[in-house]
Scaffold this motif. Sequence first.
Motif, short mmCIF file in Angstrom:
data_model
loop_
_atom_site.label_atom_id
_atom_site.label_comp_id
_atom_site.label_asym_id
_atom_site.label_seq_id
_atom_site.Cartn_x
_atom_site.Cartn_y
_atom_site.Cartn_z
N TYR A 52 -48.96 53.57 106.91
CA TYR A 52 -49.92 52.69 106.23
C TYR A 52 -50.77 53.45 105.22
O TYR A 52 -51.09 52.92 104.15
CB TYR A 52 -50.79 51.94 107.24
CG TYR A 52 -49.99 50.87 107.96
CD1 TYR A 52 -49.59 49.72 107.30
CD2 TYR A 52 -49.61 51.03 109.29
CE1 TYR A 52 -48.83 48.75 107.94
CE2 TYR A 52 -48.87 50.06 109.94
CZ TYR A 52 -48.49 48.92 109.26
OH TYR A 52 -47.74 47.96 109.89
N SER A 53 -51.10 54.69 105.51
CA SER A 53 -51.86 55.49 104.55
C SER A 53 -51.06 55.74 103.28
O SER A 53 -51.59 55.68 102.17
CB SER A 53 -52.26 56.83 105.18
OG SER A 53 -53.14 56.62 106.25
N LEU A 59 -51.04 52.72 101.13
CA LEU A 59 -52.31 52.58 100.42
C LEU A 59 -52.43 53.56 99.25
O LEU A 59 -52.94 53.20 98.18
CB LEU A 59 -53.47 52.76 101.39
CG LEU A 59 -53.64 51.62 102.39
CD1 LEU A 59 -54.55 52.04 103.54
CD2 LEU A 59 -54.15 50.37 101.70
N LYS A 105 -50.36 52.25 96.52
CA LYS A 105 -51.08 51.14 95.90
C LYS A 105 -52.11 51.65 94.91
O LYS A 105 -52.28 51.10 93.81
CB LYS A 105 -51.75 50.27 96.97
CG LYS A 105 -52.42 49.03 96.41
CD LYS A 105 -53.31 48.37 97.41
CE LYS A 105 -54.65 49.01 97.51
NZ LYS A 105 -55.43 48.99 96.25
N ILE A 139 -60.69 53.44 100.91
CA ILE A 139 -59.47 54.05 101.44
C ILE A 139 -59.71 55.49 101.86
O ILE A 139 -59.21 55.92 102.91
CB ILE A 139 -58.31 53.91 100.43
CG1 ILE A 139 -57.93 52.43 100.31
CG2 ILE A 139 -57.12 54.76 100.85
CD1 ILE A 139 -56.91 52.13 99.23
N CYS A 141 -54.75 47.84 105.82
CA CYS A 141 -53.82 47.90 104.69
C CYS A 141 -53.68 46.53 104.01
O CYS A 141 -53.79 46.43 102.78
CB CYS A 141 -52.46 48.40 105.18
SG CYS A 141 -51.26 48.69 103.86
N ARG A 151 -56.83 45.56 102.10
CA ARG A 151 -56.99 46.27 100.82
C ARG A 151 -56.02 45.75 99.77
O ARG A 151 -56.36 45.65 98.59
CB ARG A 151 -56.80 47.78 101.01
CG ARG A 151 -57.88 48.47 101.81
CD ARG A 151 -59.29 48.13 101.36
NE ARG A 151 -59.48 48.39 99.94
CZ ARG A 151 -60.56 48.05 99.24
NH1 ARG A 151 -61.56 47.44 99.83
NH2 ARG A 151 -60.65 48.32 97.96
#
Length: 146
Positions: A13-14, A17, A20, A73, A101, A104
């Motif tokens: 998930y990090s 992000l 993104k 984040i 996630c 965001r």
Amino acid sequence: MMENEVFASFTFYSTILIIKMYVLAIVTGQVRLRKKAFANPEDALRNGGLQYYREDPDVERCRRAHRNDMENIFPFLFLGAIYSLLDPSPIVARIHFLIFCMGRIVHTVAYLLRLKAPTRSVAYSVAQVPCFSMALQILFAVITHW
């Protein structure tokens, strides 16, 4: 490290992000080029002249979305990494990471597409819940073992 299911989930998930955020930076650059609104005089000169050394509302909207990502984040990355070390339930941890996630992503989409209020603020608030939860769990773990 990837044998740790919680850390693997956090890493997944990090990374989503961070990607993104990179995409948002590219979008910001593309909007700058399309709107001919450059932050540096040398960029304006290269792209038509000093009259393009200026601010633009659409570029500023992208920049605010990006700044908001950094403000949220980066703390998530710290909290999630420490939280992963606490040996939480893999299912609960994954839910924390997924909610953040998705919140965001929705926040960015709402920001860039100017979705009707309160879409952006709800997405922001929803994403804060798992961060607050992780922060409390970290504090509790530290206090009980101090």
